[in-house]
Design a protein around this motif. Structure first.
Motif, PDB file in Angstrom:
ATOM      1  N   THR A   1       0.798  -1.228   0.000  1.00  0.00           N
ATOM      2  CA  THR A   1       0.000   0.000   0.000  1.00  0.00           C
ATOM      3  C   THR A   1       0.829   1.276   0.000  1.00  0.00           C
ATOM      4  OG1 THR A   1      -0.198  -0.170   2.400  1.00  0.00           O
ATOM      5  CG2 THR A   1      -2.008  -1.060   1.091  1.00  0.00           C
ATOM      6  N   ASP A   2       1.985   1.270   0.698  1.00  0.00           N
ATOM      7  CA  ASP A   2       2.779   2.498   0.788  1.00  0.00           C
ATOM      8  C   ASP A   2       4.194   2.169   1.259  1.00  0.00           C
ATOM      9  OD1 ASP A   2       2.527   2.023   3.553  1.00  0.00           O
ATOM     10  OD2 ASP A   2       0.925   3.498   3.766  1.00  0.00           O
ATOM     11  N   ALA A   3       5.029   3.217   1.351  1.00  0.00           N
ATOM     12  CA  ALA A   3       6.428   3.031   1.745  1.00  0.00           C
ATOM     13  C   ALA A   3       6.554   2.530   3.181  1.00  0.00           C
ATOM     14  CB  ALA A   3       7.205   4.336   1.568  1.00  0.00           C
ATOM     15  N   ASN A   4       5.638   2.914   4.051  1.00  0.00           N
ATOM     16  CA  ASN A   4       5.670   2.418   5.421  1.00  0.00           C
ATOM     17  C   ASN A   4       5.465   0.907   5.449  1.00  0.00           C
ATOM     18  OD1 ASN A   4       5.870   2.791   8.270  1.00  0.00           O
ATOM     19  ND2 ASN A   4       3.653   2.519   8.403  1.00  0.00           N
ATOM     20  N   SER A   5       4.528   0.411   4.655  1.00  0.00           N
ATOM     21  CA  SER A   5       4.309  -1.035   4.557  1.00  0.00           C
ATOM     22  C   SER A   5       5.535  -1.720   3.977  1.00  0.00           C
ATOM     23  CB  SER A   5       3.091  -1.337   3.686  1.00  0.00           C
ATOM     24  OG  SER A   5       1.930  -0.808   4.264  1.00  0.00           O
ATOM     25  N   ALA A   6       6.215  -1.060   3.043  1.00  0.00           N
ATOM     26  CA  ALA A   6       7.434  -1.621   2.455  1.00  0.00           C
ATOM     27  C   ALA A   6       8.551  -1.701   3.496  1.00  0.00           C
ATOM     28  CB  ALA A   6       7.880  -0.784   1.259  1.00  0.00           C
ATOM     29  N   GLN A   7       8.631  -0.721   4.394  1.00  0.00           N
ATOM     30  CA  GLN A   7       9.642  -0.767   5.450  1.00  0.00           C
ATOM     31  C   GLN A   7       9.390  -1.940   6.390  1.00  0.00           C
ATOM     32  OE1 GLN A   7       9.872   2.999   7.471  1.00  0.00           O
ATOM     33  NE2 GLN A   7      10.724   4.042   5.692  1.00  0.00           N
ATOM     34  N   VAL A   8       8.140  -2.136   6.775  1.00  0.00           N
ATOM     35  CA  VAL A   8       7.797  -3.260   7.648  1.00  0.00           C
ATOM     36  C   VAL A   8       8.128  -4.578   6.950  1.00  0.00           C
ATOM     37  CG1 VAL A   8       5.880  -4.472   8.770  1.00  0.00           C
ATOM     38  CG2 VAL A   8       6.042  -1.976   8.923  1.00  0.00           C
ATOM     39  N   GLU A   9       7.767  -4.692   5.686  1.00  0.00           N
ATOM     40  CA  GLU A   9       8.051  -5.911   4.922  1.00  0.00           C
ATOM     41  C   GLU A   9       9.551  -6.138   4.793  1.00  0.00           C
ATOM     42  OE1 GLU A   9       7.170  -9.405   2.832  1.00  0.00           O
ATOM     43  OE2 GLU A   9       5.905  -8.139   4.076  1.00  0.00           O
ATOM     44  N   ALA A  10      10.315  -5.068   4.558  1.00  0.00           N
ATOM     45  CA  ALA A  10      11.769  -5.188   4.425  1.00  0.00           C
ATOM     46  C   ALA A  10      12.394  -5.721   5.714  1.00  0.00           C
ATOM     47  CB  ALA A  10      12.381  -3.833   4.071  1.00  0.00           C
ATOM     48  N   ILE A  11      11.936  -5.237   6.845  1.00  0.00           N
ATOM     49  CA  ILE A  11      12.466  -5.711   8.134  1.00  0.00           C
ATOM     50  C   ILE A  11      12.131  -7.186   8.326  1.00  0.00           C
ATOM     51  CG2 ILE A  11      12.241  -5.477  10.642  1.00  0.00           C
ATOM     52  CD1 ILE A  11      11.820  -2.416  10.070  1.00  0.00           C
ATOM     53  N   MET A  12      10.910  -7.575   7.979  1.00  0.00           N
ATOM     54  CA  MET A  12      10.527  -8.984   8.129  1.00  0.00           C
ATOM     55  C   MET A  12      11.326  -9.875   7.186  1.00  0.00           C
ATOM     56  SD  MET A  12       6.416  -8.853   9.012  1.00  0.00           S
ATOM     57  CE  MET A  12       5.955  -8.736   7.315  1.00  0.00           C
ATOM     58  N   VAL A  13      11.491  -9.455   5.935  1.00  0.00           N
ATOM     59  CA  VAL A  13      12.247 -10.245   4.955  1.00  0.00           C
ATOM     60  C   VAL A  13      13.711 -10.354   5.385  1.00  0.00           C
ATOM     61  CG1 VAL A  13      13.128 -10.250   2.577  1.00  0.00           C
ATOM     62  CG2 VAL A  13      10.717  -9.768   3.013  1.00  0.00           C
TER      63      VAL A  13
ATOM     64  N   PHE B   1      14.851   3.398   0.382  1.00  0.00           N
ATOM     65  CA  PHE B   1      15.564   3.304   1.644  1.00  0.00           C
ATOM     66  C   PHE B   1      16.441   2.070   1.622  1.00  0.00           C
ATOM     67  CE2 PHE B   1      11.402   1.411   2.297  1.00  0.00           C
ATOM     68  CZ  PHE B   1      11.681   0.194   2.886  1.00  0.00           C
ATOM     69  N   ARG B   2      17.327   2.011   2.626  1.00  0.00           N
ATOM     70  CA  ARG B   2      18.309   0.926   2.698  1.00  0.00           C
ATOM     71  C   ARG B   2      18.411   0.455   4.142  1.00  0.00           C
ATOM     72  NH1 ARG B   2      24.525   0.955   0.469  1.00  0.00           N
ATOM     73  NH2 ARG B   2      25.396  -0.183   2.215  1.00  0.00           N
ATOM     74  N   LEU B   3      18.474  -0.845   4.327  1.00  0.00           N
ATOM     75  CA  LEU B   3      18.710  -1.446   5.639  1.00  0.00           C
ATOM     76  C   LEU B   3      20.135  -1.977   5.628  1.00  0.00           C
ATOM     77  CD1 LEU B   3      15.554  -1.831   5.052  1.00  0.00           C
ATOM     78  CD2 LEU B   3      15.668  -3.539   6.831  1.00  0.00           C
ATOM     79  N   ASP B   4      20.927  -1.597   6.625  1.00  0.00           N
ATOM     80  CA  ASP B   4      22.317  -2.037   6.729  1.00  0.00           C
ATOM     81  C   ASP B   4      22.482  -2.918   7.959  1.00  0.00           C
ATOM     82  OD1 ASP B   4      24.021  -0.527   4.662  1.00  0.00           O
ATOM     83  OD2 ASP B   4      22.742   1.041   5.523  1.00  0.00           O
ATOM     84  N   PHE B   5      23.196  -4.027   7.788  1.00  0.00           N
ATOM     85  CA  PHE B   5      23.488  -4.936   8.882  1.00  0.00           C
ATOM     86  C   PHE B   5      24.985  -5.197   8.880  1.00  0.00           C
ATOM     87  CE2 PHE B   5      19.195  -5.666   7.569  1.00  0.00           C
ATOM     88  CZ  PHE B   5      18.494  -5.711   8.757  1.00  0.00           C
ATOM     89  N   GLN B   6      25.595  -5.098  10.058  1.00  0.00           N
ATOM     90  CA  GLN B   6      27.024  -5.336  10.154  1.00  0.00           C
ATOM     91  C   GLN B   6      27.334  -5.905  11.528  1.00  0.00           C
ATOM     92  OE1 GLN B   6      29.468  -2.015   9.124  1.00  0.00           O
ATOM     93  NE2 GLN B   6      31.260  -2.870  10.090  1.00  0.00           N
ATOM     94  N   ILE B   7      28.246  -6.832  11.573  1.00  0.00           N
ATOM     95  CA  ILE B   7      28.726  -7.371  12.835  1.00  0.00           C
ATOM     96  C   ILE B   7      30.062  -6.698  13.124  1.00  0.00           C
ATOM     97  CG2 ILE B   7      29.513  -9.427  14.047  1.00  0.00           C
ATOM     98  CD1 ILE B   7      27.676 -11.029  12.115  1.00  0.00           C
ATOM     99  N   THR B   8      30.149  -6.033  14.257  1.00  0.00           N
ATOM    100  CA  THR B   8      31.381  -5.381  14.661  1.00  0.00           C
ATOM    101  C   THR B   8      31.872  -6.035  15.940  1.00  0.00           C
ATOM    102  OG1 THR B   8      30.567  -3.296  13.731  1.00  0.00           O
ATOM    103  CG2 THR B   8      32.440  -3.164  15.252  1.00  0.00           C
ATOM    104  N   VAL B   9      33.033  -6.653  15.858  1.00  0.00           N
ATOM    105  CA  VAL B   9      33.596  -7.356  17.004  1.00  0.00           C
ATOM    106  C   VAL B   9      34.234  -6.327  17.935  1.00  0.00           C
ATOM    107  CG1 VAL B   9      35.252  -9.103  17.735  1.00  0.00           C
ATOM    108  CG2 VAL B   9      33.977  -9.399  15.623  1.00  0.00           C
ATOM    109  N   SER B  10      33.990  -6.476  19.214  1.00  0.00           N
ATOM    110  CA  SER B  10      34.538  -5.581  20.234  1.00  0.00           C
ATOM    111  C   SER B  10      36.064  -5.693  20.251  1.00  0.00           C
ATOM    112  CB  SER B  10      33.993  -5.987  21.593  1.00  0.00           C
ATOM    113  OG  SER B  10      34.724  -5.384  22.634  1.00  0.00           O
ATOM    114  N   PRO B  11      36.758  -4.561  20.461  1.00  0.00           N
ATOM    115  CA  PRO B  11      38.223  -4.615  20.575  1.00  0.00           C
ATOM    116  C   PRO B  11      38.683  -5.553  21.699  1.00  0.00           C
ATOM    117  CG  PRO B  11      37.506  -2.359  20.310  1.00  0.00           C
ATOM    118  CD  PRO B  11      36.264  -3.187  20.491  1.00  0.00           C
TER     119      PRO B  11
END
Length: 81
Positions: free
Chosen positions: A23-35, A66-76
């Motif tokens: 329906t809209d960009a907000n619905s796309a954001q929710v779907e993107a997070i779920m996917v 929009f873009r969703l970014d995921f990164q694993i950053t190991v603690s020093p």
């Protein structure tokens, strides 16, 4: 109804040519997070530490909305041990 495409980049480019009507960009954001959550859950053993993993959500013209970014950053503290 607008169509949104969920393209994943994890060292490879995995495009979503079919997209999904939402329906809209907000619905796309929710779907993107779920996917993204499903992908991470299903493929967690294959995602490398520090690897660039992101999802771009575009409209039918290819415009990145929009873009969703995921990164694993190991603690020093872990890397120096």
């Amino acid at each position: 109804m607008p169509r949104y495409h969920f393209n994943v980049f994890d060292g490879r480019k995995i495009l979503d040519p079919a997209g999904q009507d939402l329906t809209d960009a907000n619905s796309a954001q929710v779907e993107a997070i779920m996917v993204a959550g499903e992908i991470i859950k299903d493929y967690a053993k294959h995602i490398a530490l520090g690897e660039d993993w992101h999802m771009e959500v575009t409209d039918d013209t290819g415009l990145i909305l929009f873009r969703l970014d995921f990164q694993i950053t190991v603690s020093p503290a872990v890397t120096s041990a």
